[in-house]
Design a protein around this motif. Structure first.
Motif, mmCIF file in Angstrom:
data_model
loop_
_atom_site.group_PDB
_atom_site.id
_atom_site.type_symbol
_atom_site.label_atom_id
_atom_site.label_comp_id
_atom_site.label_asym_id
_atom_site.label_seq_id
_atom_site.Cartn_x
_atom_site.Cartn_y
_atom_site.Cartn_z
ATOM 1 N N VAL A 93 1.403 3.551 13.671
ATOM 2 C CA VAL A 93 2.338 2.786 12.851
ATOM 3 C C VAL A 93 1.511 2.125 11.752
ATOM 4 N N TYR A 94 1.907 2.339 10.517
ATOM 5 C CA TYR A 94 1.185 1.798 9.367
ATOM 6 C C TYR A 94 1.912 0.560 8.851
ATOM 7 N N TYR A 95 1.132 -0.503 8.671
ATOM 8 C CA TYR A 95 1.672 -1.781 8.226
ATOM 9 C C TYR A 95 1.098 -2.167 6.877
ATOM 10 N N CYS A 96 1.952 -2.663 6.026
ATOM 11 C CA CYS A 96 1.534 -3.218 4.749
ATOM 12 C C CYS A 96 1.247 -4.710 4.937
ATOM 13 N N LYS A 97 0.196 -5.181 4.307
ATOM 14 C CA LYS A 97 -0.178 -6.589 4.396
ATOM 15 C C LYS A 97 -0.414 -7.145 3.004
ATOM 16 N N ALA A 98 0.072 -8.355 2.784
ATOM 17 C CA ALA A 98 -0.194 -9.067 1.540
ATOM 18 C C ALA A 98 -0.889 -10.371 1.869
ATOM 19 N N SER A 99 -1.942 -10.663 1.123
ATOM 20 C CA SER A 99 -2.655 -11.918 1.296
ATOM 21 C C SER A 99 -2.414 -12.779 0.065
ATOM 22 N N SER A 100 -2.003 -14.004 0.297
ATOM 23 C CA SER A 100 -1.720 -14.901 -0.813
ATOM 24 C C SER A 100 -2.360 -16.245 -0.543
ATOM 25 N N SER A 101 -2.400 -17.050 -1.564
ATOM 26 C CA SER A 101 -2.978 -18.374 -1.401
ATOM 27 C C SER A 101 -2.137 -19.399 -2.127
ATOM 28 N N SER A 102 -2.143 -20.594 -1.576
ATOM 29 C CA SER A 102 -1.490 -21.729 -2.206
ATOM 30 C C SER A 102 -2.451 -22.894 -2.074
ATOM 31 N N GLY A 103 -3.149 -23.163 -3.177
ATOM 32 C CA GLY A 103 -4.218 -24.135 -3.092
ATOM 33 C C GLY A 103 -5.323 -23.589 -2.217
ATOM 34 N N SER A 104 -5.705 -24.321 -1.200
ATOM 35 C CA SER A 104 -6.780 -23.880 -0.312
ATOM 36 C C SER A 104 -6.261 -23.172 0.928
ATOM 37 N N ILE A 105 -4.964 -22.965 1.007
ATOM 38 C CA ILE A 105 -4.373 -22.362 2.203
ATOM 39 C C ILE A 105 -4.083 -20.885 1.935
ATOM 40 N N GLN A 106 -4.531 -20.045 2.865
ATOM 41 C CA GLN A 106 -4.284 -18.606 2.743
ATOM 42 C C GLN A 106 -3.165 -18.205 3.689
ATOM 43 N N TYR A 107 -2.325 -17.299 3.201
ATOM 44 C CA TYR A 107 -1.227 -16.784 4.009
ATOM 45 C C TYR A 107 -1.332 -15.258 4.064
ATOM 46 N N ASP A 108 -1.006 -14.708 5.197
ATOM 47 C CA ASP A 108 -0.929 -13.260 5.362
ATOM 48 C C ASP A 108 0.509 -12.885 5.733
ATOM 49 N N TYR A 109 1.028 -11.900 5.040
ATOM 50 C CA TYR A 109 2.374 -11.422 5.312
ATOM 51 C C TYR A 109 2.313 -9.947 5.700
ATOM 52 N N TRP A 110 3.198 -9.567 6.611
ATOM 53 C CA TRP A 110 3.204 -8.190 7.110
ATOM 54 C C TRP A 110 4.574 -7.546 6.930
ATOM 55 N N GLY A 111 4.561 -6.256 6.681
ATOM 56 C CA GLY A 111 5.790 -5.493 6.685
ATOM 57 C C GLY A 111 6.185 -5.116 8.098
ATOM 58 N N GLN A 112 7.283 -4.400 8.212
ATOM 59 C CA GLN A 112 7.813 -4.068 9.533
ATOM 60 C C GLN A 112 7.137 -2.841 10.138
ATOM 61 N N GLY A 113 6.396 -2.105 9.340
ATOM 62 C CA GLY A 113 5.686 -0.922 9.829
ATOM 63 C C GLY A 113 6.474 0.358 9.623
ATOM 64 N N THR A 114 5.736 1.437 9.426
ATOM 65 C CA THR A 114 6.349 2.755 9.285
ATOM 66 C C THR A 114 5.521 3.763 10.077
ATOM 67 N N GLN A 115 6.196 4.629 10.826
ATOM 68 C CA GLN A 115 5.512 5.558 11.727
ATOM 69 C C GLN A 115 4.984 6.770 10.966
ATOM 70 N N VAL A 116 3.728 7.106 11.228
ATOM 71 C CA VAL A 116 3.124 8.339 10.725
ATOM 72 C C VAL A 116 2.676 9.150 11.930
ATOM 73 N N THR A 117 3.161 10.377 12.037
ATOM 74 C CA THR A 117 2.815 11.255 13.151
ATOM 75 C C THR A 117 2.221 12.543 12.603
ATOM 76 N N VAL A 118 1.014 12.859 13.045
ATOM 77 C CA VAL A 118 0.332 14.086 12.620
ATOM 78 C C VAL A 118 0.172 14.957 13.854
ATOM 79 N N SER A 119 0.907 16.046 13.875
ATOM 80 C CA SER A 119 0.916 16.899 15.058
ATOM 81 C C SER A 119 1.314 18.314 14.674
ATOM 82 N N SER A 120 0.744 19.277 15.401
ATOM 83 C CA SER A 120 1.119 20.672 15.186
ATOM 84 C C SER A 120 2.229 21.082 16.143
#
Length: 120
Positions: A93-120
């Protein structure tokens, strides 16, 4: 707050390609970096790639160097992950992440995820 929505996951055979997208909304101006992480069943979430929001500097995990490319479109507030030469071990499952800051405080935000399947 920053909201993230991923798209583009799916199933592909080994050697194939997929392109993931992540759209950001909300406090876009506070973002300084965005990236992709993945989590396979039974494993911890791991870093895949990231890109700085202003300068466009990119970073990759050794396992994906030369196969994956991260890019950004500041006008659309999106990042993409072009994945080529996919291997079964890229399945996760691949997740997108955004890192932001407000003054000296850092925030991390995540997406809901998307499935990647590699199979023959």
């Amino acid at each position: 707050q920053v909201q993230l929505v991923e798209s583009g996951g799916g199933s592909v055979q080994p050697g194939g390609s997929l392109r993931l997208s992540c759209a950001a909304s909300g406090r876009i101006f506070s973002i300084y970096s965005m990236g992709w992480y993945r989590q396979a069943p039974g494993k911890e979430r791991e870093f895949v790639a990231s890109i700085s929001w202003s300068g466009g500097n990119t970073y990759y995990a050794d396992s994906v160097k030369g196969r994956f490319t991260i890019s950004r479109d500041n006008a659309k507030n999106t990042i993409d992950l072009q994945m080529n030469s996919l291997k079964p071990e890229d399945t996760a499952v691949y997740y997108c992440k955004a890192s932001s800051s407000s003054g000296s405080i850092q925030y991390d935000y995540w997406g809901q995820g998307t499935q990647v399947t590699v199979s023959s």
